[in-house]
Design an enzyme around this catalytic site. Structure first.
Site, mmCIF file in Angstrom:
data_model
loop_
_atom_site.group_PDB
_atom_site.id
_atom_site.type_symbol
_atom_site.label_atom_id
_atom_site.label_comp_id
_atom_site.label_asym_id
_atom_site.label_seq_id
_atom_site.Cartn_x
_atom_site.Cartn_y
_atom_site.Cartn_z
ATOM 1 N N HIS A 230 0.812 -1.221 0.000
ATOM 2 C CA HIS A 230 0.000 0.000 0.000
ATOM 3 C C HIS A 230 0.846 1.273 0.000
ATOM 4 C CE1 HIS A 230 0.429 -0.133 4.509
ATOM 5 N NE2 HIS A 230 0.448 1.175 4.352
ATOM 6 N N ASP B 125 0.208 -7.689 1.578
ATOM 7 C CA ASP B 125 0.618 -6.284 1.648
ATOM 8 C C ASP B 125 2.130 -6.137 1.680
ATOM 9 O OD1 ASP B 125 0.281 -3.591 1.618
ATOM 10 O OD2 ASP B 125 -0.258 -3.383 3.726
ATOM 11 N N SER C 69 4.731 2.740 7.917
ATOM 12 C CA SER C 69 4.362 1.589 7.095
ATOM 13 C C SER C 69 5.518 1.168 6.200
ATOM 14 C CB SER C 69 3.155 1.926 6.219
ATOM 15 O OG SER C 69 1.991 2.045 6.989
#
Length: 468
Positions: free
Chosen positions: A123, A153, A227
């Protein structure tokens, strides 16, 4: 003689009188205080030996921080959009209403090899036109996207560099709840940030997450920008890729989540070797046990994976697993939840052999199961269960590609009379050869993108459906 005896008696009498007078008038009386010590029962025994607190007081994070700071990078993705204004073109001519916009997103990444391979979240770089990586020493590189796995992911990047600092993979399966970890990343564009915490839980399943159901949970502070960054143990080994926070505000509120390193490592190795992720399945359907489920099934076990169906032709069927069996271990890993099972399987490839320990009628048994390639997938976003078609089935249908619909939960499709047995052959003019193709297309779908799905009905006629 009598005189001598008289002298001795008078001497003794005088001594006695002197001692008595001393005791009576001079020496203070001795006070005796009696204390009673109650004996505690055996069950309340206490060990007063010195407690070893050095494990907490002397925990040193500096070594792990030094090993990882220079191996965690800042990732910037730029996405360009072209927007047309038909009214401006109508009045001012073609091209006059066309504008180009750029959208920038940031995150973190982890260098995993000296020659420039970098792992991050899918993402973080999704739909990126350009990807730029900045090292801790401020050097900037253009990055090439090697491959992605939207389900887990994970994305793999490559920069043209050498002799980079990198982090080695640790074993996330051996992590213990309560173990110290560090989160390293670039929250809010603040480079080289380290936070400390512990492993709060393993095998977390977050509702609404796109496929990941075996997160590591930690209370190390993670915020937007973290992230794709590293979760490392006190030895500086990579045990997770920081991925998500659970918060009403979007900022850290006490716990965060990471993809376990064993899953991330397997994904990276697949992308390097095969160009895509090799997905294996055990070949069973069912669910995790709890007290309510156990009561409904009239069984005593409240932990484990209950098998409600064994897939025909799967490794589980060939190994002798049956309906109503309860899986309690895979290899040496205890299986208490569904996330335990799926998390373990995601570290494996088709044709890998695993030892399955299960209960049948209360007796423990062991079977050696060969995992098979993923042939079935539930696509919840469009309400369909799909199955791959083999060469014989494709030939019978007189088509070269497609996947079969085996179950429908989408009310609109049911209203349009779409049935089991329909075959999806293309989405947005991209030919579909496997369920993985559909998973990849939907996982990489832009928020405003329309899906045009082509299907063959039971009469062999082509039908088209639009999903917005």
């Amino acid at each position: 003689m009598k005189k001598i005896i008289s002298i001795v008696l008078f001497a003794a009498l005088g001594g006695a009188l002197t001692l008595g007078a001393y005791k009576l008038f001079i020496e203070k009386p001795q006070i005796v205080i009696e204390k009673t010590i109650e004996t505690k029962p055996d069950s309340m025994q206490t060990d007063y030996r010195e407690l070893n607190t050095s494990a907490v007081e002397n925990t040193d994070f500096t070594v792990a921080a030094e090993k990882t700071l220079n191996a965690v990078v800042h990732v910037k993705n730029t996405m360009y959009k072209t927007v047309r204004d038909p009214f401006a073109e109508f009045f001012y001519g073609e091209g006059s209403g066309t504008k180009k916009y750029s959208q920038i997103g940031t995150g973190s990444g982890v260098v995993i090899s000296a020659d420039g391979y970098i792992i991050t979240n899918n993402h973080v770089i999704k739909n990126a036109t350009d990807i730029e990586v900045t090292l801790n020493n401020k050097k900037v590189y253009k990055a090439e996207l090697i491959g992605t796995d939207p389900i887990n992911d994970i994305a793999l990047l490559k920069v043209n560099a050498k002799d980079l600092h990198y982090i080695v993979f640790g074993d996330s399966q051996n992590l213990k709840v309560g173990e110290w970890v560090l989160a390293v990343g670039n929250p809010y564009n603040l480079t080289s940030t380290v936070t400390a915490g512990i492993i709060s839980a393993k095998g977390r399943d977050l509702d609404g997450n796109s496929g990941v159901d075996s997160f590591l949970q930690t209370d190390a502070a993670v915020n937007p920008g973290n992230s794709g960054g590293a979760l490392v143990n006190t030895r500086g080994q990579l045990v997770g890729i920081n991925t998500a926070i659970s918060s009403m505000t979007g900022s850290f509120v006490g716990y965060s989540f990471a993809v376990p390193s064993n899953i991330a490592k397997k994904v990276v190795e697949d992308l390097m070797e095969y160009g895509n992720v090799q997905k294996a399945v055990l070949g069973v359907r069912g669910g995790e046990l709890n007290s309510k489920v156990a009561e409904n099934l009239n069984i005593e076990n409240t932990e484990g994976f209950y098998i409600s169906e064994v897939i025909e032709g799967s490794g589980s069927q060939k190994a002798g697993l049956r309906k109503d069996d309860i899986i309690i271990k895979l290899d040496e890993l205890k299986i208490a939840t569904y996330a335990d099972l799926t998390g373990f399987i995601r570290t494996k490839r088709p044709n890998d052999k695993i030892k399955v320990t299960f209960l049948r009628n209360g007796k423990e048994k062991v079977a050696l199961v060969t995992l098979i390639k993923n042939e079935i997938s539930i696509i919840s976003s469009i309400g369909l269960e799909l199955k791959n078609l083999n060469a014989k089935e494709l030939k019978k249908l007189k088509i070269s590609n497609g996947v079969e619909i085996t179950a429908i939960s989408n009310a609109e499709l049911q209203a349009y009379n779409v049935k089991k047995g329909y075959v999806i052959t293309a989405i947005n003019d991209i030919k579909i050869y496997s369920v993985d193709d559909i998973n990849d297309i939907i996982s990489n779908k832009k928020s405003d993108e329309v899906l045009r799905i082509e299907m063959l009905n039971l009469n062999g006629e082509l039908e088209r459906y639009i999903f917005r």
